[in-house]
Enzyme design. Structure first.
Site, PDB file in Angstrom:
ATOM      1  N   TYR A 111      -1.368   0.396 -13.120  1.00  0.00           N
ATOM      2  CA  TYR A 111      -2.569   0.983 -12.517  1.00  0.00           C
ATOM      3  C   TYR A 111      -3.756   0.048 -12.751  1.00  0.00           C
ATOM      4  O   TYR A 111      -4.032  -0.349 -13.882  1.00  0.00           O
ATOM      5  CB  TYR A 111      -2.889   2.335 -13.165  1.00  0.00           C
ATOM      6  N   HIS A 157       7.549   5.509  -1.363  1.00  0.00           N
ATOM      7  CA  HIS A 157       6.778   5.474  -2.601  1.00  0.00           C
ATOM      8  C   HIS A 157       6.039   6.808  -2.794  1.00  0.00           C
ATOM      9  O   HIS A 157       5.672   7.458  -1.813  1.00  0.00           O
ATOM     10  CB  HIS A 157       5.764   4.317  -2.521  1.00  0.00           C
ATOM     11  N   PHE A 165       4.093   4.060 -13.809  1.00  0.00           N
ATOM     12  CA  PHE A 165       3.662   5.400 -13.404  1.00  0.00           C
ATOM     13  C   PHE A 165       3.134   6.256 -14.549  1.00  0.00           C
ATOM     14  O   PHE A 165       2.567   7.322 -14.316  1.00  0.00           O
ATOM     15  CB  PHE A 165       4.779   6.158 -12.657  1.00  0.00           C
ATOM     16  N   ASP A 176       3.051  -2.629  -9.798  1.00  0.00           N
ATOM     17  CA  ASP A 176       2.308  -3.232 -10.896  1.00  0.00           C
ATOM     18  C   ASP A 176       1.523  -2.143 -11.607  1.00  0.00           C
ATOM     19  O   ASP A 176       1.463  -1.003 -11.139  1.00  0.00           O
ATOM     20  CB  ASP A 176       1.409  -4.380 -10.413  1.00  0.00           C
TER      21      ASP A 176
END
Length: 247
Positions: free
Chosen positions: A92, A214, A103, A90
């Site tokens: 930031y 991740h 990102f 989701d």
């Protein structure tokens, strides 16, 4: 031609609602392909998710990204241009960080730590120095769909994942399935368990999946570092007769 970046990272309250932003997106040329998906039909999953987001804002919660940026990933990378998908969880939740591209970050340093690790792996993988900024628009404009599984989040240090139950999952599932079905050769970069949970939506007889840990500081050393996703993606694309991505 580069698309507009108006409202990139403003954290000021907006008079535009998610429902308004959806209507504008669907009326735009950039929504061609996406707007044909049933989830975008009147009364569909996207409209219901936006209604839930608007209710959150009406209740006093600060939502990221700004409404004008909620559909930025789909606007910048139309369906018929997708060549790679990077799937995040989701946006930031830190105030001012989210801009609608997974990102990506536009703002003063320091960069978000996951993005720092992405740039570190990119440097090791491609021998390119890390950029000075965190804006990933240049990737999106080359056909890299920077998609989060939830398109919104409550702002706040402890609010990550706060909108995962608002119905966005059905939307992003439909987007991933459409890319898998309609595009010929796509690389799916699935970083972390939530992204890898979407693997069943992808036809791996036609597409390449690169799965790893991740890039978060909590997990990057457990398989993200050293995974070489950028060179592997380009090698496969070129083997299919496609142009490499300038990461």
């Amino acid at each position: 031609m580069p698309r507009s970046r108006v409202g990139w990272c403003s954290s000021e309250p907006s008079a535009v609602s998610c429902t308004d932003a959806l209507a504008r997106f669907l009326a735009s040329e950039e929504s061609t392909g996406w707007r044909d998906l049933p989830v975008f039909a009147a009364g569909g999953s996207v409209g219901r998710a936006c209604a839930a987001v608007d209710a959150e804002r009406a209740a006093g919660h600060v939502i990221a990204p700004a409404p004008e940026r909620i559909f930025a990933a789909l606007s910048l990378t139309p369906l018929d241009e997708v060549r790679a998908v990077i799937l995040g969880q989701d946006p930031y939740p830190t105030r001012g960080h989210a801009n609608g591209l997974a990102f990506s970050y536009v703002g003063p340093r320091p960069l978000p730590r996951s993005l720092v690790n992405i740039y570190k792996e990119r440097a090791e993988d491609t021998a390119k120095a890390a950029p000075l900024d965190g804006d990933l628009t240049r990737w999106a404009q080359q056909g890299v769909l920077l998609l989060n599984t939830a398109l919104t989040v409550r702002e706040g240090a402890s609010k990550a994942g706060s909108h995962l139950s608002l119905g966005w999952g059905a939307v992003t599932d439909a987007v991933i399935a459409a890319v898998s079905k309609r595009r010929p050769h796509v690389v799916f970069l699935l970083w972390g368990a939530p992204a890898q949970a979407k693997r069943g939506l992808i036809d791996e007889s036609r597409h390449l999946v690169i799965a790893s840990a991740h890039p978060s500081p909590l997990s990057a050393r457990r398989g993200f570092f050293g995974s070489k996703p950028f060179s592997r993606a380009n090698a496969w694309l070129e083997a299919q007769g496609e142009k490499a991505i300038d990461w």
